[in-house]
Design an enzyme around this catalytic site. Sequence first.
Site, PDB file in Angstrom:
ATOM      1  CB  ALA A 133      -0.925   0.000   1.219  1.00  0.00           C
ATOM      2  CG  ASN A 202       2.511  -6.641   6.194  1.00  0.00           C
ATOM      3  OD1 ASN A 202       3.375  -7.284   6.776  1.00  0.00           O
ATOM      4  ND2 ASN A 202       1.263  -7.051   6.106  1.00  0.00           N
ATOM      5  CG  HIS A 232       0.725   4.085   4.692  1.00  0.00           C
ATOM      6  ND1 HIS A 232       0.822   3.446   5.909  1.00  0.00           N
ATOM      7  CD2 HIS A 232      -0.193   3.386   3.977  1.00  0.00           C
ATOM      8  CE1 HIS A 232       0.012   2.399   5.921  1.00  0.00           C
ATOM      9  NE2 HIS A 232      -0.618   2.347   4.763  1.00  0.00           N
TER      10      HIS A 232
END
Length: 281
Positions: A133, A202, A232
């Site tokens: 992602a 992750n 993020h």
Amino acid sequence: MTTTTDRPTSVDRTTHPTRPVRRIGLVGWGAIGRVVGTALTEGHMPGAELTCIIDNRPLVDAPAPQLSFEDALAVCDLIVEAAGQAVVREWAERVLDSGTDLLIASTGALVDPGLVDRLRAAGPGRVYFTGGAVGGLDLLQAVRGLGALTSVRLTTTKLPATLHQPWMDAELTERLRTATGPVEVMRGTARDVPVKFPKSTNVAASVALATGDPDLVEVVVVADPAATLTRHVIEADGPHGTYRFEVAHRPDATNPATSQVVPHAVLRSLAAVVGRAGQIL
């Protein structure tokens, strides 16, 4: 051990009409596995076929035979992991030693230096990983050629419910439950955080793999009840430049700990492995 985010250098990426079809064993039939398996079943990736599914739950709607891991290794030449870090820790070595290639989605397992050393020694199967992602990993890998970065920070913001873990004490659990604004849940390195949040971070491991140093990457995990998008932010500095990447994804409706984009990142990486890099699925 060969590792890659989405363009494996050890794989011939030219198209060839006689290239054998890769026989895919898919581990996990959840939010990621269903999208990947459906794309394979519907023929969206010439050069790859879904041969079997490995899952510890009985499946009634699987579009391919459900096999044990041992039986899958006998009929597959590429295993796609979409089931969590524990699967990588338990099976990755055995997959590679059988001569079967492995594509890892749960990159958080790869911050364990002992596991990485064992995978480097395993084979003849090859191992690949997907960035999942987050973007900008190719650039961070390229910057390593100029010299080490001096600082890297990843800030991940998710809904509180997706971050709760069994190890949390009553105080932190209550803070997450009653949060009305952003709450910092944990701050640590990319070696420490993925272990604490095995289903949610992750991305931290993917950034660590790109920079080459899990201990350099500072990870800040934030819970925010208003986080309708999973966010993020990567910030990196070094003698050759300053870099900042920000992504915000919609969470998967059935599994909010996973962003909707993750299975499509797995498909892109899988396309590179089977020789269709650069094509849009």
